[in-house]
Write a protein that holds these residues in place. Structure first.
Motif, PDB file in Angstrom:
ATOM      1  N   GLN A 173      21.241  84.330  74.159  1.00  0.00           N
ATOM      2  CA  GLN A 173      21.751  85.301  75.240  1.00  0.00           C
ATOM      3  C   GLN A 173      22.812  86.347  74.659  1.00  0.00           C
ATOM      4  O   GLN A 173      23.202  87.299  75.230  1.00  0.00           O
ATOM      5  CB  GLN A 173      22.347  84.715  76.478  1.00  0.00           C
TER       6      GLN A 173
ATOM      7  N   LYS B 272      20.388  88.784  78.683  1.00  0.00           N
ATOM      8  CA  LYS B 272      20.382  87.935  79.505  1.00  0.00           C
ATOM      9  C   LYS B 272      18.958  87.085  79.916  1.00  0.00           C
ATOM     10  O   LYS B 272      18.014  87.829  79.773  1.00  0.00           O
ATOM     11  CB  LYS B 272      21.077  88.135  81.143  1.00  0.00           C
ATOM     12  N   ARG B 273      19.346  85.820  80.109  1.00  0.00           N
ATOM     13  CA  ARG B 273      17.935  85.120  80.435  1.00  0.00           C
ATOM     14  C   ARG B 273      17.541  85.441  81.744  1.00  0.00           C
ATOM     15  O   ARG B 273      18.213  85.899  82.843  1.00  0.00           O
ATOM     16  CB  ARG B 273      18.583  83.743  80.532  1.00  0.00           C
TER      17      ARG B 273
END
Length: 609
Positions: free
Chosen positions: A69, A141-142
């Motif tokens: 991330q 970001k996930r």
């Protein structure tokens, strides 16, 4: 050692440039910790990475495929002495997703968007006679709301419960476009290994204080002219010299005042760009104000793309499109081709198999690919990697508009691109007012930037405003496919309860086929999946029989004006390509060409193919 050393944008070339690909230092984290002062002050990071390859890839030298991330990059560079007193531009071909850039410990800018090339003026931050420190802080970001699989996927059974799928589809916290990047730790189905951070060439360019920022080139076949729309870095009281070459021979030279923001140059007896003869004109643009300020080399093709009633016309003649779905993934580079030769080779492989173009799927392809398509006469549809977004969420509009207009503007001079596709297979469980509005916005924005090409606002699903009507249908059995594509009333539509009515636009089935096949010896090694998975062919004969009969159904359906077969190559566990993932032959090429080219030439006479 510089990797991918070729100029990344031959359609807009200056001689003063420096490739920053090669070994960088880096670090990365599964969690987002932030860019601390200690990170900024580090001379180098603890790991080495080969840019422009992402850390998940083998070619990066890392091959870390778990979630990342956060990425930190560092590179030292020296400005050539010949660039003294020049303005220095720093270019990134692609960084996924949000990046902040520092030069010599000072923040110079940021970019949001994983697929958009971007540039920064770093002149005031650099040291002219010495080492310069370049650092990047990247956040990717996930994907919000992504459930883990219930078990390790092996090509059979349900990956998630229907309740999990519904929650995922309807989740309005999903905004970030990801394309075919897996939201799970491992790839599955038609989702593949992720790409984080830098995945395209990084380079420097030297220009004068006043320079050519961009030039839009629009061919006009009716008037036998090229229309030019220049943009300059500053308001300049000078001239733009335009030199036009064909086959290395100068055929035209014009001097235009910089006060003119749009002008045309007529070509005598123009040689048209087409599939059969991809003729290209070369340009040299020279910006002058008492002295020469800037020189840019470019090129274009004289060709027209028009829609009349229910057909698409190339140079005034009806065009039948035999496209293949191209995912643009590579075993060792993932989103990044190992070399320029690999980009060219993908086009050659497609043409050998009988296709005259490609739908570039859920990924923005780099300028070098489009350069080879221009040179080889290979038509393409350019597409945004919208998967990951929920089009029903208001924030998705912001994320989309942050990137797509810049992408269209960056690629619009390539003659081989004949269709824009902002979206693909949008949300199937809900199509609210925001969703419908976004499709209309996508169409209008694209048309405003480039009014010269058709727009297919969403491939396959939920049309709201479109120049081309596209559908997807993966029925594996040819007799059932024929029945589906030939209803008693009207035409087949994927989601008639969500979308506007069909208004006799050119009708193209831009996904079909996807016939699964994997030799017995590989079936235990690969977690195989493919369209038609539930009715797998048992032999190569069955594979060819299904491909041929499916394609025959499409060709004999009168209102269909073209097709896109899924797909060019296998990708990881998805094994419905006409080539293996490593680009080696999977099938008899002559048989493929007989199905996708020869049969079409026989049944679709009177079309350009």
């Amino acid at each position: 050692m510089i990797i991918r050393k070729e100029h990344p944008r031959p359609i807009f070339y200056r001689k003063d440039w420096l490739n920053l690909n090669g070994e960088w230092s880096c670090e990365f984290s599964k969690d987002i910790k932030g860019f601390s002062k200690s990170k900024l002050n580090k001379k180098q990071f603890s790991k080495k990475i080969n840019v422009p390859f992402c850390p998940e890839s083998k070619l990066s030298g890392i091959g870390h495929t778990d979630f990342i991330q956060e990425m930190y990059y560092q590179k030292t560079f020296v400005i050539p002495k010949s660039w003294k007193n020049k303005k220095i531009l720093l270019h990134f071909g692609g960084v996924d997703y949000e990046s902040t850039i520092y030069i010599n410990k000072k923040k110079v800018g940021l970019n949001k968007g994983g697929s958009t090339p971007f540039s920064l003026d770093i002149t005031s931050f650099i040291i002219e006679n010495g080492d310069n420190d370049l650092k990047l802080y990247v956040i990717d970001k996930r994907c919000a709301g992504s459930p883990e699989p219930k078990f390790d996927y092996r090509g059979r059974g349900n990956l998630r419960s229907q309740n999990d799928i519904k929650k995922w589809v309807l989740n309005k916290k999903r905004f970030q476009p990801r394309g075919k990047q897996s939201t799970f730790k491992h790839s599955y189905g038609c989702y593949y290994t992720r790409t984080t951070g830098i995945w395209q060439t990084v380079w420097l360019e030297a220009v004068n204080k006043k320079y050519i920022k961009n030039i839009t080139i629009q061919p006009n076949v009716r008037s036998s002219s090229f229309i030019f729309i220049p943009e300059y870095s500053h308001k300049i009281s000078g001239n733009l010299k335009v030199e036009i070459y064909f086959n290395n021979k100068k055929i035209k030279s014009s001097i235009i005042p910089t006060s003119r923001n749009k002008f045309a140059v007529k070509i005598i007896k123009p040689k048209l760009w087409s599939i059969e003869k991809p003729n290209l004109y070369n340009f040299i643009f020279t910006l002058m104000d008492k002295e020469k300020l800037d020189t840019v080399k470019s090129y274009s093709g004289m060709r027209s793309i028009d829609i009349k009633k229910n057909k698409i016309y190339l140079n005034g003649k009806p065009l039948y499109q035999r496209l293949v779905l191209d995912q643009g993934f590579y075993p060792e580079g993932i989103w990044t081709a190992p070399s320029d030769k690999d980009l060219k080779n993908d086009i050659i492989l497609s043409m050998k198999a009988g296709f005259n173009g490609a739908r570039l799927h859920e990924k923005v392809f780099e300028g070098r690919f489009h350069y080879w398509a221009d040179k080889l006469g290979y038509i393409t549809w350019s597409e945004f990697p919208n998967w990951g977004m929920n089009e029903n969420a208001k924030a998705s509009e912001t994320y989309f508009l942050r990137e797509w207009p810049r992408i269209v503007n960056y690629l619009k001079n390539h003659p081989s691109i004949i269709t824009w596709t902002p979206f693909n297979e949008t949300n199937t469980l809900e199509c609210n007012a925001q969703h419908k509005k976004l499709m209309r916005i996508a169409y209008d924005v694209t048309k405003k930037i480039d009014p010269t090409r058709p727009v297919n606002e969403t491939s396959g699903y939920q049309h709201q405003k479109t120049d081309i009507w596209t559908v997807h249908h993966y029925e594996p059995l040819p007799n059932l496919l024929k029945e589906a594509l030939n209803p008693k009333k009207g035409v087949y539509r994927n989601f008639p309860h969500f979308e506007t009515s069909y208004k006799n636009q050119p009708y193209i089935i831009d996904e079909y086929g996807g016939v699964w096949w994997l030799p017995t010896k590989l079936r235990k090694k690969i977690r195989s999946w493919g369209h038609g998975d539930k009715v797998r062919p048992n032999s190569l004969k069955e594979v060819f029989d299904r491909m041929e009969k499916q394609t025959e159904v499409v060709l004999k359906t009168k209102h269909i004006q073209g097709f896109c077969y899924t797909q060019l190559t296998d990708v990881e566990q998805e094994t419905n390509g006409v080539y293996y993932y490593n680009r080696k032959n999977k099938f008899n090429i002559n048989k493929l060409r007989n199905i996708f080219k020869d049969m079409s030439l026989k049944l679709k006479k009177g079309y350009i193919q």
